[in-house]
Every structure is written in C-alpha cells, then in structure tokens.
Design an enzyme around this catalytic site. Sequence first.
Site, PDB file in Angstrom:
ATOM      1  N   GLY A 132       0.808  -1.217   0.000  1.00 42.96           N
ATOM      2  CA  GLY A 132       0.000   0.000   0.000  1.00 42.96           C
ATOM      3  C   GLY A 132       0.838   1.262   0.000  1.00 42.96           C
ATOM      4  O   GLY A 132       0.341   2.356   0.258  1.00 42.96           O
ATOM      5  N   SER A 135       4.535   0.855  -4.537  1.00 39.20           N
ATOM      6  CA  SER A 135       5.752   0.400  -5.216  1.00 39.20           C
ATOM      7  C   SER A 135       5.519   0.243  -6.718  1.00 39.20           C
ATOM      8  O   SER A 135       6.376   0.583  -7.535  1.00 39.20           O
ATOM      9  CB  SER A 135       6.231  -0.930  -4.618  1.00 39.20           C
ATOM     10  OG  SER A 135       5.215  -1.909  -4.707  1.00 39.20           O
ATOM     11  N   ASP A 179      -1.171   8.276  -6.953  1.00 36.48           N
ATOM     12  CA  ASP A 179       0.182   7.740  -6.748  1.00 36.48           C
ATOM     13  C   ASP A 179       1.188   8.364  -7.699  1.00 36.48           C
ATOM     14  O   ASP A 179       2.291   8.751  -7.312  1.00 36.48           O
ATOM     15  CB  ASP A 179       0.177   6.215  -6.941  1.00 36.48           C
ATOM     16  CG  ASP A 179      -0.791   5.519  -5.999  1.00 36.48           C
ATOM     17  OD1 ASP A 179      -1.296   6.184  -5.084  1.00 36.48           O
ATOM     18  OD2 ASP A 179      -1.051   4.323  -6.194  1.00 36.48           O
ATOM     19  N   ASN A 222      -1.983  -7.672  -3.859  1.00 31.54           N
ATOM     20  CA  ASN A 222      -1.638  -7.109  -5.157  1.00 31.54           C
ATOM     21  C   ASN A 222      -2.933  -6.716  -5.855  1.00 31.54           C
ATOM     22  O   ASN A 222      -3.712  -7.564  -6.261  1.00 31.54           O
ATOM     23  CB  ASN A 222      -0.859  -8.132  -5.986  1.00 31.54           C
ATOM     24  CG  ASN A 222      -0.358  -7.538  -7.280  1.00 31.54           C
ATOM     25  OD1 ASN A 222      -1.039  -6.732  -7.912  1.00 31.54           O
ATOM     26  ND2 ASN A 222       0.836  -7.926  -7.661  1.00 31.54           N
TER      27      ASN A 222
END
Length: 447
Positions: A132, A135, A179, A222
């Site tokens: 979380g 990456s 992100d 994932n």
Amino acid sequence: MPVLFDRFLKLKEMFNSKFGSIPKFYVRAPGRVNIIGEHIDYCGYSVLPMAIEQDMLIAVEPVKTQTLQLANTNPLYTDFSTSANNIQIDKTKPLWHNYFLCGFKGIQEHFGLSSLTGMNCLVDGNIPPSSGLSSSSALVCCAGLVTLTVLGMNLSKVELAEICAKSERYIGTEGGGMDQSISFLAEEGTAKLIEFSPLRATDVKLPSGAIFVIANSCVEMNKAATSHFNIRVMECRLAAKLLAKYRGLQWDKVLRLEEVQAKLGVSLEEMLQITEDTLHPEPYSPEEVCRCLGISLQELRTQILSPNTQDVLTFKLYQRAKHVYSEAARVLQFKKICEEAPDNMVQLLGELMNQSHASCRDMYECSCPEVDQLVDICRKFGAQGSRLTGAGWGGCTVSIVPADKLPSFLANVHEAYYQRSDQDFTFEKQSLFATKPGGGALVFLEA
C-alpha cells in the site's frame, strides 16, 4: 543522501557485472503514504499524500539495438527482455516487468513513436511490495521518466504524472492518479493536497510536533491480481449513475461521484443526505441496477462494467457513496486544520484519521483483521490517530504520533505486533518506520 550515494555505487557495480558496461544515468521515483483520502481519487476527489524516502531506482544505458533488457537487484524478480517496438502487456499476470512496460509504452504512445531505441535497465527498489506504499506506481513513474530521458524529450511533471496514471491502466487497474501525481510533484518537507481535473498540487504543512509512522501488517495484497479494487471502482460508478438518474441529470454521461456533486452544485454534507434519501443500504443486484437505470443486463455488462467485474452478483452502492463523500470532506477538514494550526491540532488530525479508518473498514470494506489489529495497537501505544493507507486488504497503516512519544511507540508496537509468537514473519526495519515528506522523481547523470 549518503545512503542514496551508497546505493548508486552498489547499483553501478551490479549493472557492470550484469551488462558488462556502465550506466549512463539513474532515475529515482519515490513511494508514497496517503495520510488521508482513501479510495476517492478515482471518484474525482482531492487526496492528501506525501512522498516517502523509500523509492525505485533504475540504472540505465541506452543501446543501439532495439532490445529492452530489464533486470532487478532482487533475485525473486526474474530478468526480462523484449523488442522495444512491440510492447505487449499481459493483464492476466501482474509480473514486475509489466509495470516498467506500462511507463515505457505510455511515453511511446504519447509521442506517437513506432520505433524506439533499446536500453539496458537494472531496477532496485526498497519500497515493501504489495504494502500500500505504491511500489508499482513508483516503478511505472520511474520507467516513464527513464524512457523520456533516453528519448531526450521534455514534459512537465504534471504531464508526466497524467501519462503514467493513464498508462498504469494497461495492467488492468482502474486507479485515479494520486500515486503518480505525488511521485512527480512531491517536494521535501511538505505533504500535498492533490486535486484532479485539472491536476494540481498544493503544499500542506504538517504539524511540527508530530511524526507520521508507517507500520506494515505484512499481509500482501496485489491490487492488479484481485478484483476487490476494480469492484469498488465500479460500485462508485454505479452509485454515481443512480444518484444522477434520481436527480434528473444525464446519468449516462456521469462516471464519478464528484461529477454528481458538481452538476448539482451542492456541498459534500448535502451529497451525504442525498445518498441517504436515494440509495438503500441493502446490496443491489445487477437486475435492480438495470431496472433503476432502464437498461438491459447486456448494456450494463458491455457499456458500464469493466471486463473483470461483469460477473459480480451484488453491488453495495449506498455504503461506497457514503464513504467517498464523507472521506472527501475529511480531506478538506484535514487541510483546514493544518492551515489554522490550533493548539490541539494533532488530536484533531488524529480524530479525522480514526474516522477515515472506521469508514474504510465498515463502509468501504477494504481493511482486514490484521490491519485492524495493528491500528488498535498503534492507538493503544500513543498514536493520536491511525488508519490503513493504500488500497487496503492488507498493506500498511499510517499513524500520527506526538514527537515525544516516538521512541516508546516504536518499541511497544514492535513488541506487540511483530514479536508475537503466532507470527511467522520476522521483524525487518522496513516494517515499522517514521517518515517525513520526501522529494519527487529525479534524474541523476553518471559523473
């Protein structure tokens, strides 16, 4: 910076032993922690993340052939090689190299290039995977910046973030862009309020008397490998369409919950009331959704749902909309408290984080028992607020801890969660760490 320098040297040596040459440049893109604003970016709402010090680092050497060679310093991730002019991304297998290919293909398509030079790349990441902390998006962003640099082209950070957000969808994840935005737009020392359409970032000064601590539940999820995430995206989309229909809007053009609010011109509090009045708490069947919208099951499946959500039997529209509208309000409240800086600021921010976790757990159902337990432990040992961060269903928590309580907090949480006899994982320093806002993606040239 000395730590980063050591990593460069080590990466350079490994690159040389792998490819028999020296990298021409390096690209770094950070992971992130979302302090508040979970699962609302893809609904059109602002979020409040900061970049962390952990990152993806790629050593790069352009080559004359048209072969893209990818290797990873982690032996768990196998080498991969492909033609730079025929990028195929397999949505059924979220393998590590596919995230690199997303960023590569995104830049290639943005410039409309059919022929690209090859390159040798060695990837080194110290963001815990499936935790979380983003990456996968950091790797997509890193790859996008690598490709742009090899081409000798220029784009603004905002353009890069938008391209990488769009290109990560090649892997099948219907994310919203938080992100990628923070990975490029982050600045050291400040969190950012990220707003969408148009994309922009505003500094949010965090309280000086508190530290943010990340704790990894060590339960991996994932989001490209499961449909939990995409089901939530579709539930929000369906909720938006039903709310729009009931309020006499052109519902078939509406995709996001934020659009309903914007078109109605009302506050988030009013949207919560409209949700209460319009949607029922019992789950909706696909047939009921079709009746409400006046469409066939075939139209629902082919025109609204994503391929991996077409067989879902129930949709919790009321719960998802309630979470999104209340969470969007908490983000704005958090920013306001940071700006006004009252004496009890840390306590107020902590309360918002606690409310956020309860909503993620109960209304959005994206937590898990281990994360809930970790949140409780963090609060017990001095966190003013603690919540899951990232997509959820595992991964990390983020806690706001008064600075003077930090040493005892770390020791107690370490003992209570990571040293329990029933756990089969060993404590690693990357599982529990304090973090401060880090900087965004950068290119480093080999001296």
